[in-house]
Scaffold this motif. Structure first.
Motif, PDB file in Angstrom:
ATOM      1  N   GLU A  64      -1.812   2.290   2.903  1.00  0.00           N
ATOM      2  CA  GLU A  64      -1.154   3.413   2.238  1.00  0.00           C
ATOM      3  C   GLU A  64       0.001   2.945   1.362  1.00  0.00           C
ATOM      4  N   ARG A  65       0.725   1.928   1.827  1.00  0.00           N
ATOM      5  CA  ARG A  65       1.839   1.409   1.027  1.00  0.00           C
ATOM      6  C   ARG A  65       1.330   0.827  -0.280  1.00  0.00           C
ATOM      7  N   ALA A  66       0.139   0.213  -0.258  1.00  0.00           N
ATOM      8  CA  ALA A  66      -0.426  -0.374  -1.471  1.00  0.00           C
ATOM      9  C   ALA A  66      -0.705   0.694  -2.528  1.00  0.00           C
ATOM     10  N   VAL A  67      -1.046   1.895  -2.088  1.00  0.00           N
ATOM     11  CA  VAL A  67      -1.297   2.992  -3.022  1.00  0.00           C
ATOM     12  C   VAL A  67      -0.036   3.313  -3.827  1.00  0.00           C
ATOM     13  N   TYR A  68       1.124   3.216  -3.203  1.00  0.00           N
ATOM     14  CA  TYR A  68       2.390   3.564  -3.852  1.00  0.00           C
ATOM     15  C   TYR A  68       3.102   2.359  -4.455  1.00  0.00           C
ATOM     16  N   ALA A  69       2.423   1.242  -4.543  1.00  0.00           N
ATOM     17  CA  ALA A  69       3.051   0.000  -5.010  1.00  0.00           C
ATOM     18  C   ALA A  69       3.156  -0.115  -6.521  1.00  0.00           C
ATOM     19  N   THR A  70       2.528   0.774  -7.252  1.00  0.00           N
ATOM     20  CA  THR A  70       2.577   0.682  -8.712  1.00  0.00           C
ATOM     21  C   THR A  70       2.674   2.071  -9.322  1.00  0.00           C
ATOM     22  N   ASP A  71       3.222   2.115 -10.515  1.00  0.00           N
ATOM     23  CA  ASP A  71       3.330   3.374 -11.259  1.00  0.00           C
ATOM     24  C   ASP A  71       2.478   3.313 -12.529  1.00  0.00           C
TER      25      ASP A  71
END
Length: 108
Positions: A64-71
């Motif tokens: 889940e953290r990987a999903v929020y790792a980029t914009d």
């Protein structure tokens, strides 16, 4: 949603390349997962948040953290956790904790 990171140091950002994205996720996870979450400042913050009655969701798993790792830019920063407050009281609680001296190293 609030994303909690260890730091905003420029050296922590990684260029994202579609071919190498899986390697970057693994590499960044190693950087951020070097300390067991329960022993880290952020782990202590999340435990304290739960203990004081936070009713929202807290996600600290790597996928889940990987999903929020980029914009969708060229930068990639693996967060330590993502926090989803359910009510205004959750946001107030989180900001109150962030204002405490011992949690000055936690970045949102």
């Amino acid at each position: 949603m609030l994303v909690i990171t260890r730091c905003f140091a420029p050296g922590f950002f990684m260029e994202r390349n579609a071919v190498h994205a899986p390697e970057l996720v693994a590499q960044c996870a190693q950087i951020t997962d070097g300390v067991p979450m329960s022993d880290s400042l952020i782990g202590q913050f999340l435990q304290d948040l739960r203990a004081r009655g936070f009713r929202g969701e807290i996600s600290d798993n790597a996928a889940e953290r990987a999903v929020y790792a980029t914009d969708n830019s060229i930068y990639f920063q693996m967060p330590q956790a993502a926090v989803f407050p359910r009510a205004e009281a959750d946001v107030v609680l989180m900001m109150t904790l962030l204002g405490e001296e011992r949690y000055r190293g936690v970045h949102v």
